[in-house]
Design an enzyme around this catalytic site. Sequence first.
Site, short mmCIF file in Angstrom:
data_model
loop_
_atom_site.label_atom_id
_atom_site.label_comp_id
_atom_site.label_asym_id
_atom_site.label_seq_id
_atom_site.Cartn_x
_atom_site.Cartn_y
_atom_site.Cartn_z
N PRO A 202 0.83 -1.21 0.00
CA PRO A 202 0.00 0.00 0.00
C PRO A 202 0.86 1.25 0.00
O PRO A 202 2.04 1.20 0.37
CB PRO A 202 -0.78 -0.11 1.31
CG PRO A 202 -0.05 -1.06 2.16
CD PRO A 202 0.81 -1.91 1.29
N ARG A 230 0.32 1.69 -6.28
CA ARG A 230 -0.13 3.09 -6.27
C ARG A 230 0.98 3.95 -6.85
O ARG A 230 2.17 3.75 -6.55
CB ARG A 230 -0.46 3.55 -4.84
CG ARG A 230 -1.76 3.02 -4.28
CD ARG A 230 -3.00 3.57 -5.02
NE ARG A 230 -4.25 3.06 -4.49
CZ ARG A 230 -4.90 1.98 -4.92
NH1 ARG A 230 -4.42 1.27 -5.92
NH2 ARG A 230 -6.05 1.62 -4.38
N GLU A 259 -2.27 10.47 -11.68
CA GLU A 259 -3.29 9.85 -12.54
C GLU A 259 -4.70 10.41 -12.33
O GLU A 259 -5.56 10.29 -13.21
CB GLU A 259 -3.33 8.33 -12.29
CG GLU A 259 -3.93 7.93 -10.95
CD GLU A 259 -3.98 6.42 -10.72
OE1 GLU A 259 -2.95 5.76 -10.94
OE2 GLU A 259 -5.04 5.91 -10.33
N HIS A 291 -4.74 2.14 -14.70
CA HIS A 291 -5.24 1.58 -13.43
C HIS A 291 -6.32 0.52 -13.71
O HIS A 291 -7.43 0.58 -13.17
CB HIS A 291 -5.79 2.69 -12.53
CG HIS A 291 -5.69 2.35 -11.06
ND1 HIS A 291 -5.32 3.23 -10.10
CD2 HIS A 291 -5.93 1.18 -10.39
CE1 HIS A 291 -5.33 2.67 -8.92
NE2 HIS A 291 -5.70 1.41 -9.07
P1 NAI Z 1 -2.53 -6.64 1.36
O1 NAI Z 1 -2.99 -5.76 2.46
O2 NAI Z 1 -3.02 -8.05 1.29
O3 NAI Z 1 -0.93 -6.70 1.35
C1 NAI Z 1 -0.11 -5.58 1.44
C2 NAI Z 1 1.24 -6.04 1.96
O4 NAI Z 1 2.12 -4.93 1.90
C3 NAI Z 1 1.20 -6.55 3.41
O5 NAI Z 1 1.86 -7.78 3.52
C4 NAI Z 1 1.93 -5.44 4.17
O6 NAI Z 1 2.62 -5.95 5.30
C5 NAI Z 1 2.89 -4.95 3.11
N1 NAI Z 1 3.42 -3.63 3.35
C6 NAI Z 1 2.90 -2.61 4.10
N2 NAI Z 1 3.74 -1.56 4.06
C7 NAI Z 1 4.81 -1.92 3.30
C8 NAI Z 1 5.98 -1.26 2.89
N3 NAI Z 1 6.27 -0.02 3.28
N4 NAI Z 1 6.86 -1.94 2.12
C9 NAI Z 1 6.59 -3.20 1.71
N5 NAI Z 1 5.49 -3.88 2.06
C10 NAI Z 1 4.60 -3.22 2.84
O7 NAI Z 1 -2.87 -5.85 0.02
P2 NAI Z 1 -3.05 -6.43 -1.45
O8 NAI Z 1 -4.46 -6.85 -1.65
O9 NAI Z 1 -1.98 -7.40 -1.74
O10 NAI Z 1 -2.84 -5.10 -2.33
C11 NAI Z 1 -1.60 -4.45 -2.42
C12 NAI Z 1 -1.79 -3.11 -3.08
O11 NAI Z 1 -2.18 -3.29 -4.44
C13 NAI Z 1 -2.93 -2.25 -2.50
O12 NAI Z 1 -2.51 -1.52 -1.36
C14 NAI Z 1 -3.28 -1.34 -3.63
O13 NAI Z 1 -2.51 -0.16 -3.53
C15 NAI Z 1 -2.84 -2.12 -4.87
N6 NAI Z 1 -3.97 -2.49 -5.73
C16 NAI Z 1 -3.96 -2.10 -7.03
C17 NAI Z 1 -4.99 -2.44 -7.88
C18 NAI Z 1 -4.98 -2.06 -9.33
O14 NAI Z 1 -6.01 -2.21 -10.01
N7 NAI Z 1 -3.88 -1.62 -9.88
C19 NAI Z 1 -6.15 -3.16 -7.38
C20 NAI Z 1 -6.04 -3.59 -6.00
C21 NAI Z 1 -4.99 -3.24 -5.21
#
Ligand code: NAI
Length: 346
Positions: A202, A230, A259, A291
């Site tokens: 995130p 993001r 964006e 996106h």
């Molecule tokens: P999630 O919450 O399951 O996993 C996020 C992971 O990132 C967690 O393991 C957390 O510990 C880790 N994290 C937190 N801060 C961090 C940092 N500073 N450095 C490295 N890792 C860190 O989230 P999920 O579902 O895997 O989604 C990840 C991201 O994908 C979302 O936050 C969102 O920004 C993005 N996303 C993009 C989409 C798109 O259409 N392009 C759609 C859905 C999500």
Amino acid sequence: MKRIAVFDAKKYDEASFKPYLDKYTFTYFKDRLSNHTVALAKDFDAVMCFVNDELNDEVLTKLNEYGIHGVFLRCAGYNNVDLASAYKNKIHVARVPAYSPYAIAEHAFALLLSLNRHIHKAYIRSRDFNFNLEGLSGFDLHEKTIGVVGTGKIGRVFIDIAKGFGMHVICYDPYPIKDSGYEYVPLEEMYARSDIISLHCPLTDANRHMINEDAINQMKKGVVIINTSRGGLIDSKALLEGLKEKKIGAVGLDVYEEEANLFYKDNSLKIVNDDTLSLLLQLPNVIITSHQAYLTNEALSNIAETTVKNLDEYFSGAFINNELCYHCEKSKDPQACYRAKTKRCF
Ligand code: NAI
């Protein structure tokens, strides 16, 4: 029937919420929610938002004035929400924490494969009956080292795909998964060792511009960077410099830090006043998508289903499973969760 104002709505959103018309009245607004459009929400019972809606203090205060206390995000990320203001205005914010990690992980890999094998260039050449292969060499992904930043739901699916290609996976996450068998390394080591780096974390105040000039300097020459998380995670100007200096081999972006006013719209007849984006788009080794990583039939239907579940829980006074919790976010301590004791944060 409760009336829901749906902001930044597209035809495919309308289609995915059709099965729920017997429960709610949805009014679709093409505009994003912002200081300029918040008046449209007056007289509704709740608002539904997406990634680029501006849920800042001004907007949340207005919603409170209109008596709206439910904001429902049709997405997982919530960096666009001023949580402190939501709490101050007693507005419940719920999201869709997972709808298809496969959709995003597969899109990240699509970007990587397209860039590495120059599919975007080959497609245009073939359409022009130009079957010359000059400049289209790629490299085997097999045995290459791929750095995965964030081993959450999406990162883990991405890792599975990478392993299927026979790649060496190294990971960085401040909250590593115990006994996962993943090789966690510090960021500096990831930058130094990775042939490819893919972001799956995130965006927070702490990691904004984590990929900046300093980080890029630590990377291998020719590194491929993929960002489906993001836009704010990458300093776009530093990225462009890295590409111009040929330090970075290729870049695949599904997100871009500026964006909000561009993506999801047809700007083809406008003069777009963003020099960095214009230059990035001109480079042959950059692919930018709008996106759209989440955009699969499965994801859209899961988003609608979970959002309606969030609405049901909110209006029935039940515990909202997917509510964002200001206190928990701040303390990271599950014991500090007010909701666990009282059903709601307030
Ligand atoms: P999630 O919450 O399951 O996993 C996020 C992971 O990132 C967690 O393991 C957390 O510990 C880790 N994290 C937190 N801060 C961090 C940092 N500073 N450095 C490295 N890792 C860190 O989230 P999920 O579902 O895997 O989604 C990840 C991201 O994908 C979302 O936050 C969102 O920004 C993005 N996303 C993009 C989409 C798109 O259409 N392009 C759609 C859905 C999500």
